[in-house]
Design an enzyme around this catalytic site. Structure first.
Site, PDB file in Angstrom:
ATOM      1  N   ALA A 104       4.139 104.239  76.183  1.00  0.00           N
ATOM      2  CA  ALA A 104       4.948 104.416  74.960  1.00  0.00           C
ATOM      3  C   ALA A 104       6.438 104.178  75.210  1.00  0.00           C
ATOM      4  CB  ALA A 104       4.719 105.809  74.386  1.00  0.00           C
ATOM      5  N   ARG A 157      -1.064  95.057  67.381  1.00  0.00           N
ATOM      6  CA  ARG A 157      -1.201  96.450  66.957  1.00  0.00           C
ATOM      7  C   ARG A 157      -0.082  96.832  65.969  1.00  0.00           C
ATOM      8  NH1 ARG A 157      -2.044 100.192  71.916  1.00  0.00           N
ATOM      9  NH2 ARG A 157      -2.640 101.601  70.214  1.00  0.00           N
ATOM     10  N   ASN A 177       3.395  99.701  83.833  1.00  0.00           N
ATOM     11  CA  ASN A 177       2.929  99.852  82.454  1.00  0.00           C
ATOM     12  C   ASN A 177       3.726 101.026  81.890  1.00  0.00           C
ATOM     13  OD1 ASN A 177       1.763 100.315  80.007  1.00  0.00           O
ATOM     14  ND2 ASN A 177      -0.352 100.326  80.750  1.00  0.00           N
ATOM     15  N   GLU A 186       5.584  93.503  83.960  1.00  0.00           N
ATOM     16  CA  GLU A 186       5.202  94.481  82.918  1.00  0.00           C
ATOM     17  C   GLU A 186       3.764  94.210  82.491  1.00  0.00           C
ATOM     18  OE1 GLU A 186       7.600  94.114  79.389  1.00  0.00           O
ATOM     19  OE2 GLU A 186       6.360  95.514  78.260  1.00  0.00           O
ATOM     20  N   ARG A 205      -9.227 108.394  76.563  1.00  0.00           N
ATOM     21  CA  ARG A 205      -8.275 108.139  75.485  1.00  0.00           C
ATOM     22  C   ARG A 205      -8.611 106.841  74.752  1.00  0.00           C
ATOM     23  NH1 ARG A 205      -2.299 105.693  76.516  1.00  0.00           N
ATOM     24  NH2 ARG A 205      -1.475 106.044  74.438  1.00  0.00           N
ATOM     25  N   HIS A 216       0.265  95.678  80.089  1.00  0.00           N
ATOM     26  CA  HIS A 216      -0.321  96.575  79.079  1.00  0.00           C
ATOM     27  C   HIS A 216      -1.803  96.278  78.980  1.00  0.00           C
ATOM     28  CE1 HIS A 216       3.614  97.760  77.674  1.00  0.00           C
ATOM     29  NE2 HIS A 216       3.952  96.495  77.781  1.00  0.00           N
ATOM     30  N   LEU A 217      -2.594  97.321  78.832  1.00  0.00           N
ATOM     31  CA  LEU A 217      -4.033  97.144  78.654  1.00  0.00           C
ATOM     32  C   LEU A 217      -4.336  96.461  77.328  1.00  0.00           C
ATOM     33  CD1 LEU A 217      -4.701 100.747  79.840  1.00  0.00           C
ATOM     34  CD2 LEU A 217      -5.720  98.763  80.977  1.00  0.00           C
ATOM     35  N   SER A 218      -3.688  96.944  76.281  1.00  0.00           N
ATOM     36  CA  SER A 218      -3.956  96.412  74.935  1.00  0.00           C
ATOM     37  C   SER A 218      -2.976  95.285  74.619  1.00  0.00           C
ATOM     38  CB  SER A 218      -3.823  97.537  73.903  1.00  0.00           C
ATOM     39  OG  SER A 218      -2.490  98.020  73.860  1.00  0.00           O
ATOM     40  N   ASP A 246      17.277 100.065  81.919  1.00  0.00           N
ATOM     41  CA  ASP A 246      18.504 100.018  82.723  1.00  0.00           C
ATOM     42  C   ASP A 246      18.203 100.273  84.201  1.00  0.00           C
ATOM     43  OD1 ASP A 246      19.979  99.463  80.501  1.00  0.00           O
ATOM     44  OD2 ASP A 246      20.920 101.436  80.332  1.00  0.00           O
ATOM     45  N   HIS A 301       8.527 100.937  74.213  1.00  0.00           N
ATOM     46  CA  HIS A 301       9.123 100.683  72.898  1.00  0.00           C
ATOM     47  C   HIS A 301      10.376 101.508  72.640  1.00  0.00           C
ATOM     48  CE1 HIS A 301       5.128  99.017  72.712  1.00  0.00           C
ATOM     49  NE2 HIS A 301       4.589 100.227  72.807  1.00  0.00           N
ATOM     50  N   ARG A 318       4.939  98.662  68.029  1.00  0.00           N
ATOM     51  CA  ARG A 318       4.579  98.280  69.408  1.00  0.00           C
ATOM     52  C   ARG A 318       4.932  96.822  69.716  1.00  0.00           C
ATOM     53  NH1 ARG A 318       1.239 102.680  71.043  1.00  0.00           N
ATOM     54  NH2 ARG A 318       0.157 103.535  69.254  1.00  0.00           N
ATOM     55  N   TYR A 323      -8.236 101.094  74.833  1.00  0.00           N
ATOM     56  CA  TYR A 323      -7.758 101.024  76.215  1.00  0.00           C
ATOM     57  C   TYR A 323      -8.855 100.801  77.252  1.00  0.00           C
ATOM     58  CZ  TYR A 323      -3.492 102.713  74.079  1.00  0.00           C
ATOM     59  OH  TYR A 323      -2.384 102.816  73.291  1.00  0.00           O
ATOM     60  N   PRO A 368       3.475 107.389  80.390  1.00  0.00           N
ATOM     61  CA  PRO A 368       2.876 108.570  79.771  1.00  0.00           C
ATOM     62  C   PRO A 368       1.496 108.329  79.153  1.00  0.00           C
ATOM     63  CG  PRO A 368       4.716 107.757  78.451  1.00  0.00           C
ATOM     64  CD  PRO A 368       4.757 107.032  79.760  1.00  0.00           C
ATOM     65  N   ASN A 369       0.661 109.337  79.326  1.00  0.00           N
ATOM     66  CA  ASN A 369      -0.700 109.396  78.762  1.00  0.00           C
ATOM     67  C   ASN A 369      -1.707 108.475  79.454  1.00  0.00           C
ATOM     68  OD1 ASN A 369      -0.089 111.354  76.713  1.00  0.00           O
ATOM     69  ND2 ASN A 369       1.026 109.731  75.656  1.00  0.00           N
TER      70      ASN A 369
HETATM   71  C1  DQA Z   1       0.082 100.559  76.384  1.00  0.00           C
HETATM   72  C2  DQA Z   1       0.526 100.156  74.978  1.00  0.00           C
HETATM   73  C3  DQA Z   1       1.564 101.131  74.426  1.00  0.00           C
HETATM   74  O1  DQA Z   1       1.961 100.744  73.111  1.00  0.00           O
HETATM   75  C4  DQA Z   1       0.979 102.527  74.357  1.00  0.00           C
HETATM   76  O2  DQA Z   1       1.958 103.450  73.923  1.00  0.00           O
HETATM   77  C5  DQA Z   1       0.359 102.966  75.631  1.00  0.00           C
HETATM   78  C6  DQA Z   1      -0.386 102.004  76.440  1.00  0.00           C
HETATM   79  C7  DQA Z   1      -1.069  99.679  76.912  1.00  0.00           C
HETATM   80  O3  DQA Z   1      -1.299  99.684  78.119  1.00  0.00           O
HETATM   81  O4  DQA Z   1      -1.747  99.010  76.122  1.00  0.00           O
HETATM   82  O5  DQA Z   1       0.382 104.146  75.981  1.00  0.00           O
HETATM   83  O6  DQA Z   1       1.185 100.383  77.264  1.00  0.00           O
END
Ligand code: DQA
Length: 148
Positions: free
Chosen positions: A77, A107, A74, A98, A18, A100-102, A87, A80, A111, A23, A10-11
């Site tokens: 959100a 953080r 990725n 897995e 964003r 993640h950008l950040s 599952d 978490h 997270r 990010y 998501p997002n």
């Molecule tokens: C994220 C880190 C997550 O905590 C956050 O909710 C995201 C992006 C990342 O790529 O850094 O939406 O997965």
């Protein structure tokens, strides 16, 4: 043939606009294009899904079982919160990377926990777009190791 499914949670469709200080300024389209280029060089197939809906991601992982060799995700959100995505990854039996950008560990405290990490082969975070590119390299090597 090796086929990798990349799932953006998501997002992530908002990338570029964003919180670029967290990010980065790449759009999702640019990230996908960079991965596609690597896939072409490596002569593997790659497909992309971005979804803001947990159930849609769960369905996609369920359907991936017989079609893909490895998952790269990725979960954003849902990292978490989502027992359902965790599952689904376990149930698929597919190796999963897995990303993640950040750096989620640098953080907010909420997270710092990934429900996905224990069912992933490994996690790469904190390198911006390079997290995806490094993750794709790992996914390709996992596929090769499986002979898929
Ligand atoms: C994220 C880190 C997550 O905590 C956050 O909710 C995201 C992006 C990342 O790529 O850094 O939406 O997965």
């Amino acid at each position: 043939m090796t086929k990798i499914l990349v799932i953006h949670g998501p997002n992530l469709d908002l990338l570029g606009k964003r919180q670029p200080e967290i990010y980065g300024s790449f759009t999702l389209d640019e990230i996908n294009k960079r991965m596609k280029k690597i896939a072409q060089e490596e002569k593997i197939e790659i497909e992309f899904l971005q979804s803001n809906h947990e159930g849609e991601i769960v369905d996609a992982i369920g359907e991936a079982k017989n079609k893909f060799s490895v998952l790269l995700i990725n979960p954003a959100a849902y990292t978490h919160t989502s027992v359902a995505i965790r599952d689904a990854i376990s149930a698929s039996g597919l190796p999963c990377v897995e990303v993640h950008l950040s750096n989620i560990y640098a953080r907010e405290e909420f997270r710092h926990t990934s429900l996905i990490a224990p069912v992933a082969r490994g996690q790469i975070c904190g390198f911006g777009i390079d997290s995806y590119l490094l993750g794709l390299r790992a996914a390709i090597n996992l596929a090769k190791a499986r002979g898929a």
